[in-house]
Design a protein around this motif. Structure first.
Motif, PDB file in Angstrom:
ATOM      1  N   VAL A 209      44.556  33.576  34.175  1.00  0.00           N
ATOM      2  CA  VAL A 209      43.146  33.203  34.099  1.00  0.00           C
ATOM      3  C   VAL A 209      42.500  33.387  35.469  1.00  0.00           C
ATOM      4  O   VAL A 209      43.066  33.000  36.495  1.00  0.00           O
ATOM      5  N   ILE A 210      41.313  33.973  35.478  1.00  0.00           N
ATOM      6  CA  ILE A 210      40.482  34.047  36.675  1.00  0.00           C
ATOM      7  C   ILE A 210      39.398  32.988  36.510  1.00  0.00           C
ATOM      8  O   ILE A 210      38.720  32.933  35.479  1.00  0.00           O
ATOM      9  N   TYR A 211      39.255  32.140  37.511  1.00  0.00           N
ATOM     10  CA  TYR A 211      38.256  31.074  37.476  1.00  0.00           C
ATOM     11  C   TYR A 211      37.297  31.256  38.644  1.00  0.00           C
ATOM     12  O   TYR A 211      37.716  31.478  39.774  1.00  0.00           O
ATOM     13  N   ASN A 212      36.034  31.140  38.382  1.00  0.00           N
ATOM     14  CA  ASN A 212      34.992  31.303  39.396  1.00  0.00           C
ATOM     15  C   ASN A 212      34.857  30.020  40.217  1.00  0.00           C
ATOM     16  O   ASN A 212      34.493  28.979  39.681  1.00  0.00           O
TER      17      ASN A 212
ATOM     18  N   GLU B 139      51.550  47.392  33.316  1.00  0.00           N
ATOM     19  CA  GLU B 139      51.001  46.035  33.273  1.00  0.00           C
ATOM     20  C   GLU B 139      50.243  45.706  34.553  1.00  0.00           C
ATOM     21  O   GLU B 139      49.168  45.103  34.497  1.00  0.00           O
ATOM     22  N   LEU B 140      50.788  46.104  35.693  1.00  0.00           N
ATOM     23  CA  LEU B 140      50.094  45.849  36.961  1.00  0.00           C
ATOM     24  C   LEU B 140      48.737  46.536  37.007  1.00  0.00           C
ATOM     25  O   LEU B 140      47.755  45.961  37.488  1.00  0.00           O
ATOM     26  N   ARG B 141      48.659  47.755  36.499  1.00  0.00           N
ATOM     27  CA  ARG B 141      47.374  48.461  36.480  1.00  0.00           C
ATOM     28  C   ARG B 141      46.372  47.763  35.558  1.00  0.00           C
ATOM     29  O   ARG B 141      45.182  47.674  35.874  1.00  0.00           O
ATOM     30  N   LYS B 142      46.843  47.245  34.429  1.00  0.00           N
ATOM     31  CA  LYS B 142      45.959  46.521  33.507  1.00  0.00           C
ATOM     32  C   LYS B 142      45.476  45.214  34.138  1.00  0.00           C
ATOM     33  O   LYS B 142      44.310  44.845  34.003  1.00  0.00           O
ATOM     34  N   ILE B 143      46.379  44.523  34.835  1.00  0.00           N
ATOM     35  CA  ILE B 143      46.004  43.286  35.513  1.00  0.00           C
ATOM     36  C   ILE B 143      44.993  43.588  36.618  1.00  0.00           C
ATOM     37  O   ILE B 143      44.000  42.861  36.782  1.00  0.00           O
ATOM     38  N   ALA B 144      45.210  44.648  37.363  1.00  0.00           N
ATOM     39  CA  ALA B 144      44.272  45.040  38.422  1.00  0.00           C
ATOM     40  C   ALA B 144      42.899  45.349  37.827  1.00  0.00           C
ATOM     41  O   ALA B 144      41.867  44.933  38.372  1.00  0.00           O
ATOM     42  N   SER B 145      42.872  46.043  36.701  1.00  0.00           N
ATOM     43  CA  SER B 145      41.609  46.364  36.034  1.00  0.00           C
ATOM     44  C   SER B 145      40.902  45.081  35.589  1.00  0.00           C
ATOM     45  O   SER B 145      39.679  44.940  35.739  1.00  0.00           O
ATOM     46  N   PHE B 146      41.673  44.135  35.047  1.00  0.00           N
ATOM     47  CA  PHE B 146      41.131  42.842  34.637  1.00  0.00           C
ATOM     48  C   PHE B 146      40.513  42.108  35.824  1.00  0.00           C
ATOM     49  O   PHE B 146      39.404  41.578  35.741  1.00  0.00           O
TER      50      PHE B 146
ATOM     51  N   ARG C 216      37.823  33.651  32.709  1.00  0.00           N
ATOM     52  CA  ARG C 216      38.207  34.649  31.714  1.00  0.00           C
ATOM     53  C   ARG C 216      39.729  34.760  31.681  1.00  0.00           C
ATOM     54  O   ARG C 216      40.385  34.712  32.709  1.00  0.00           O
ATOM     55  N   HIS C 217      40.266  34.926  30.478  1.00  0.00           N
ATOM     56  CA  HIS C 217      41.709  35.072  30.269  1.00  0.00           C
ATOM     57  C   HIS C 217      42.075  36.548  30.134  1.00  0.00           C
ATOM     58  O   HIS C 217      41.366  37.308  29.462  1.00  0.00           O
ATOM     59  N   LEU C 218      43.178  36.915  30.749  1.00  0.00           N
ATOM     60  CA  LEU C 218      43.670  38.288  30.646  1.00  0.00           C
ATOM     61  C   LEU C 218      43.879  38.680  29.184  1.00  0.00           C
ATOM     62  O   LEU C 218      43.554  39.787  28.778  1.00  0.00           O
ATOM     63  N   SER C 219      44.379  37.765  28.368  1.00  0.00           N
ATOM     64  CA  SER C 219      44.637  38.074  26.958  1.00  0.00           C
ATOM     65  C   SER C 219      43.358  38.316  26.168  1.00  0.00           C
ATOM     66  O   SER C 219      43.389  38.962  25.120  1.00  0.00           O
TER      67      SER C 219
END
Length: 81
Positions: free
Chosen positions: A73-76, A32-39, A57-60
């Motif tokens: 969520v990542i917000y600019n 999961e950490l690797r997927k989050i890092a990729s996101f 953008r949402h991780l899901s």
């Protein structure tokens, strides 16, 4: 950088007001950490290429295996909002 969040409650979406957090803790597997890092890397690339036109953008949305996970969520910060 600022971190926002809110508790998992029964409020309606329009009633939820995020609070600024002092700390976050991720309880996640290595996978999961690797997927989050990729996101996060993907989001950084998109912000860099699209600038203020890229809002969030949402991780899901990036990886459907996170559909049942808490929202990530990542917000600019450069959108002007």
């Amino acid at each position: 950088m600022k971190i926002y969040g809110y508790k998992n409650t029964e409020l309606l979406p329009e009633e939820i007001i995020p609070d600024e957090l002092a700390e976050i803790t991720l309880l996640a597997s290595v996978e999961e950490l690797r997927k989050i890092a990729s996101f996060m890397l993907s989001a950084a690339d998109e912000i860099e290429s699209k600038g203020s036109k890229w809002e969030h953008r949402h991780l899901s949305d990036f990886d459907k295996r996170f559909n049942e996970a808490p929202h990530f969520v990542i917000y600019n910060p450069n959108t002007g909002s």
